[in-house]
Design a protein around this motif. Structure first.
Motif, PDB file in Angstrom:
ATOM      1  N   TYR A  86       0.784  -1.125   0.089  1.00 25.56           N
ATOM      2  CA  TYR A  86      -0.071  -0.063  -0.064  1.00 25.56           C
ATOM      3  C   TYR A  86       0.656   1.240  -0.096  1.00 25.56           C
ATOM      4  N   HIS A  87       2.094   1.121   0.074  1.00 23.66           N
ATOM      5  CA  HIS A  87       3.024   2.517   0.225  1.00 23.66           C
ATOM      6  C   HIS A  87       4.062   1.865  -0.806  1.00 23.66           C
ATOM      7  N   PRO A  88       3.753   1.935  -2.133  1.00 27.58           N
ATOM      8  CA  PRO A  88       4.762   1.695  -3.274  1.00 27.58           C
ATOM      9  C   PRO A  88       6.120   2.432  -3.281  1.00 27.58           C
ATOM     10  N   VAL A  89       5.918   3.732  -2.742  1.00 23.39           N
ATOM     11  CA  VAL A  89       7.067   4.732  -2.883  1.00 23.39           C
ATOM     12  C   VAL A  89       8.007   4.267  -1.616  1.00 23.39           C
ATOM     13  N   GLU A  90       7.515   3.703  -0.498  1.00 24.30           N
ATOM     14  CA  GLU A  90       8.285   3.546   0.519  1.00 24.30           C
ATOM     15  C   GLU A  90       9.240   2.115   0.116  1.00 24.30           C
ATOM     16  N   SER A  91       8.646   1.110  -0.722  1.00 22.67           N
ATOM     17  CA  SER A  91       9.064   0.155  -1.197  1.00 22.67           C
ATOM     18  C   SER A  91      10.355   0.211  -2.186  1.00 22.67           C
ATOM     19  N   THR A  92      10.201   1.381  -2.928  1.00 23.24           N
ATOM     20  CA  THR A  92      11.107   1.914  -3.790  1.00 23.24           C
ATOM     21  C   THR A  92      12.549   2.451  -2.956  1.00 23.24           C
ATOM     22  N   ARG A  93      12.232   3.074  -1.676  1.00 23.07           N
ATOM     23  CA  ARG A  93      13.076   3.593  -0.706  1.00 23.07           C
ATOM     24  C   ARG A  93      13.956   2.253  -0.167  1.00 23.07           C
ATOM     25  N   TYR A  94      13.121   1.251   0.086  1.00 19.12           N
ATOM     26  CA  TYR A  94      13.950   0.039   0.708  1.00 19.12           C
ATOM     27  C   TYR A  94      14.149  -1.098  -0.171  1.00 19.12           C
ATOM     28  N   ASN A  95      14.026  -0.604  -1.397  1.00 16.79           N
ATOM     29  CA  ASN A  95      14.731  -1.460  -2.602  1.00 16.79           C
ATOM     30  C   ASN A  95      13.695  -2.854  -2.738  1.00 16.79           C
ATOM     31  N   MET A  96      12.286  -2.753  -2.369  1.00 21.29           N
ATOM     32  CA  MET A  96      11.466  -3.637  -2.692  1.00 21.29           C
ATOM     33  C   MET A  96      10.879  -3.614  -4.303  1.00 21.29           C
ATOM     34  N   VAL A  97      11.289  -4.534  -5.143  1.00 15.40           N
ATOM     35  CA  VAL A  97      11.016  -4.328  -6.373  1.00 15.40           C
ATOM     36  C   VAL A  97       9.846  -4.257  -6.882  1.00 15.40           C
ATOM     37  N   ASP A  98       8.976  -4.997  -6.145  1.00 11.58           N
ATOM     38  CA  ASP A  98       7.640  -5.657  -6.721  1.00 11.58           C
ATOM     39  C   ASP A  98       6.787  -4.354  -7.037  1.00 11.58           C
ATOM     40  N   ASN A  99       6.862  -3.163  -6.433  1.00 12.72           N
ATOM     41  CA  ASN A  99       5.916  -1.922  -6.395  1.00 12.72           C
ATOM     42  C   ASN A  99       6.386  -0.724  -6.940  1.00 12.72           C
ATOM     43  N   HIS A 100       7.838  -0.772  -7.534  1.00 12.99           N
ATOM     44  CA  HIS A 100       8.460   0.382  -7.848  1.00 12.99           C
ATOM     45  C   HIS A 100       7.540   1.073  -9.108  1.00 12.99           C
ATOM     46  N   GLY A 101       6.466   0.707  -9.975  1.00  8.77           N
ATOM     47  CA  GLY A 101       6.027   1.475 -10.670  1.00  8.77           C
ATOM     48  C   GLY A 101       4.822   2.017 -10.318  1.00  8.77           C
ATOM     49  N   LYS A 102       4.442   1.991  -8.933  1.00  5.36           N
ATOM     50  CA  LYS A 102       3.105   2.631  -8.467  1.00  5.36           C
ATOM     51  C   LYS A 102       3.196   3.775  -7.488  1.00  5.36           C
ATOM     52  N   PHE A 103       1.949   4.286  -7.421  1.00  4.50           N
ATOM     53  CA  PHE A 103       1.830   5.329  -6.254  1.00  4.50           C
ATOM     54  C   PHE A 103       0.966   4.687  -5.120  1.00  4.50           C
ATOM     55  N   LYS A 104       0.863   5.304  -4.234  1.00  6.34           N
ATOM     56  CA  LYS A 104      -0.037   4.941  -2.985  1.00  6.34           C
ATOM     57  C   LYS A 104      -1.692   4.926  -3.394  1.00  6.34           C
ATOM     58  N   VAL A 105      -2.741   4.282  -2.888  1.00  8.19           N
ATOM     59  CA  VAL A 105      -3.920   4.322  -2.927  1.00  8.19           C
ATOM     60  C   VAL A 105      -4.428   5.557  -2.887  1.00  8.19           C
ATOM     61  N   TYR A 106      -5.465   5.798  -3.693  1.00 12.37           N
ATOM     62  CA  TYR A 106      -6.389   7.063  -3.797  1.00 12.37           C
ATOM     63  C   TYR A 106      -7.778   6.882  -3.814  1.00 12.37           C
ATOM     64  N   GLU A 107      -8.048   5.772  -4.446  1.00 11.05           N
ATOM     65  CA  GLU A 107      -9.725   5.394  -4.868  1.00 11.05           C
ATOM     66  C   GLU A 107     -10.302   5.409  -3.232  1.00 11.05           C
ATOM     67  N   ILE A 108     -11.428   5.664  -3.340  1.00 13.42           N
ATOM     68  CA  ILE A 108     -12.265   5.499  -1.950  1.00 13.42           C
ATOM     69  C   ILE A 108     -12.426   3.933  -1.528  1.00 13.42           C
ATOM     70  N   VAL A 109     -12.670   3.134  -2.444  1.00  8.86           N
ATOM     71  CA  VAL A 109     -12.964   1.711  -2.232  1.00  8.86           C
ATOM     72  C   VAL A 109     -11.482   1.101  -1.630  1.00  8.86           C
ATOM     73  N   GLU A 110     -10.542   1.584  -2.179  1.00  7.55           N
ATOM     74  CA  GLU A 110      -8.990   0.962  -1.474  1.00  7.55           C
ATOM     75  C   GLU A 110      -8.785   1.488  -0.434  1.00  7.55           C
ATOM     76  N   ARG A 111      -9.234   2.768  -0.138  1.00  7.75           N
ATOM     77  CA  ARG A 111      -8.785   3.478   0.945  1.00  7.75           C
ATOM     78  C   ARG A 111      -9.646   2.851   2.175  1.00  7.75           C
TER      79      ARG A 111
END
Length: 413
Positions: A37-62
């Motif tokens: 749910y925090h893909p930018v933080e996954s980039t910061r800590y080199n977790m490669v699976d979520n490098h291409g995404k941003f955090k959730v914004y849609e109401i359902v996901e939230r």
């Protein structure tokens, strides 16, 4: 009889280790969930699976995000903290506090409704990390940049749709952040290597992203004023040492400031004890009438240190002063010894790029407590070309280096 005792011992050990195992499982589940749910933080800590995404914004996901936090809190409350190790208890309290904070932000703080920096910082950090991280493989860097650039216009449109309040001070900071983002995007192609077709596609995506940001900036300055005014306390000025949250919704501000003042008084008293010997070298002993007299002693001492020419740093000596400061603090901490573990990586001093958003822009980049194959980059605030001297004095440089490098970095390790 011996077998029965052994079995009883195993059973007893199993019962004792059960809360520990439950907590470890919960911690691992939380970490996996957090990086999803925090893909930018996954980039910061080199977790490669979520490098291409941003955090959730849609109401359902939230809503799903909020439900997950609530479930984690319930599961955490069912673990008996008295039956886990002292080290695990520290992690338990950190995890509990973090979950409570995340829940509070969603329930009360709700920054997406009034703070455009909530989305702009996510975009900036998401692109900045992909641009600047030295240990990222180029194919993954290019692929992740493409993915985030494709998502950027929709992410901004969602931000527009969720903003329901007008906060002038946040709009002013948002204008600065957008300008920094545009510079970052313009320089992004210099950090990428790929085939011509891919690079051409990235150039097009960059132009589309810049157009979306410029449109968003116009909208923030022309249309947001029509929304309900959000009375964010201007005296906080968005500074990190200030309140992290607007407390007017649940707490009476005067009570919060009153509690803060009680905490400040003890700190002021400690500062006074340090400052008085320096003050008395140049001044008669003051007569105390009220708290202002104590603060004046502290203020005079700080001014005398800041204004001392011996403490100024010329622009031409900034990097050498940072190096000398780090070496001095490092020698002190290791000789005492305050820290037993010597870091295995060297620190590479660099001036921060002009699209860096940190205030002040002094921070360790890639300062991860894991095995890495690159030097630790220390981004230092850039020079003001209009001034002959740096904006920090020697003592302030020492304080920053102690916070970020030694013992800061050693403590992280």
């Amino acid at each position: 009889m011996k077998k029965i005792l052994i079995l009883a011992g195993i059973l007893l050990y199993g019962c004792r280790s059960s809360p520990e195992a439950s907590f470890n499982n919960l911690t691992n589940a939380y970490i996996s969930w957090y990086f999803k749910y925090h893909p930018v933080e996954s980039t910061r800590y080199n977790m490669v699976d979520n490098h291409g995404k941003f955090k959730v914004y849609e109401i359902v996901e939230r809503d799903e995000y909020y439900a997950d936090i609530s479930r984690f809190l319930i599961e955490l409350s069912q673990i008996d903290i008295t039956k886990i190790t002292p080290e695990a208890r520290i992690d338990y309290k950190i995890l509990y506090t973090n979950l409570e904070r995340m829940k509070y932000i969603i329930e009360n703080h709700r920054p997406w409704e009034w703070n455009p920096l909530w989305s702009l910082d996510e975009i900036h950090d998401g692109i900045y990390l992909l641009s600047e991280t030295a240990g990222l493989e180029m194919d993954l860097r290019v692929e992740s940049v493409q993915s985030r650039l494709k998502e950027l216009p929709d992410f901004i449109d969602q931000a527009k749709g969720l903003l329901i309040g007008y906060s002038p001070i946040h709009i002013s900071y948002a204008n600065i952040r957008i300008d920094q983002l545009i510079i970052l995007l313009q320089k992004l192609p210099l950090k990428l290597y790929s085939d011509n077709i891919t690079l051409d596609e990235i150039d097009i995506l960059i132009k589309q992203s810049i157009h979306s940001l410029e449109d968003y900036k116009y909208w923030l300055n022309a249309e947001v004023k029509k929304l309900d005014y959000f009375n964010f306390p201007l005296k906080l000025n968005l500074l990190e040492p200030g309140f992290q949250h607007f407390v007017g919704l649940k707490y009476v501000p005067n009570a919060v400031y009153g509690l803060a003042m009680k905490k400040m008084i003890s700190t002021q008293d400690r500062l006074f004890n340090l400052a008085l010997p320096i003050y008395l070298k140049e001044n008669d002993e003051p007569v105390w009438l009220d708290r202002d007299d104590t603060l004046e002693v502290i203020s005079w001492t700080i001014r005398s240190i800041v204004d001392n020419p011996d403490n100024q740093v010329a622009n031409s000596q900034v990097l050498s002063q940072f190096y000398e400061s780090i070496m001095g603090i490092e020698k002190y901490t290791y000789n005492k010894p305050l820290i037993l573990h010597k870091k295995s990586k060297t620190v590479q001093l660099e001036f921060a790029p002009n699209y860096n958003r940190s205030i002040p822009p002094n921070f360790l980049f890639d300062h991860l407590s894991m095995d890495i194959d690159i030097d630790i980059k220390y981004n230092i605030g850039d020079l003001n070309k209009d001034l002959e001297e740096y904006y920090l004095i020697k003592q302030e440089i020492d304080i920053l280096n102690a916070k970020y490098v030694v013992p800061g970095y050693g403590v992280q390790l």
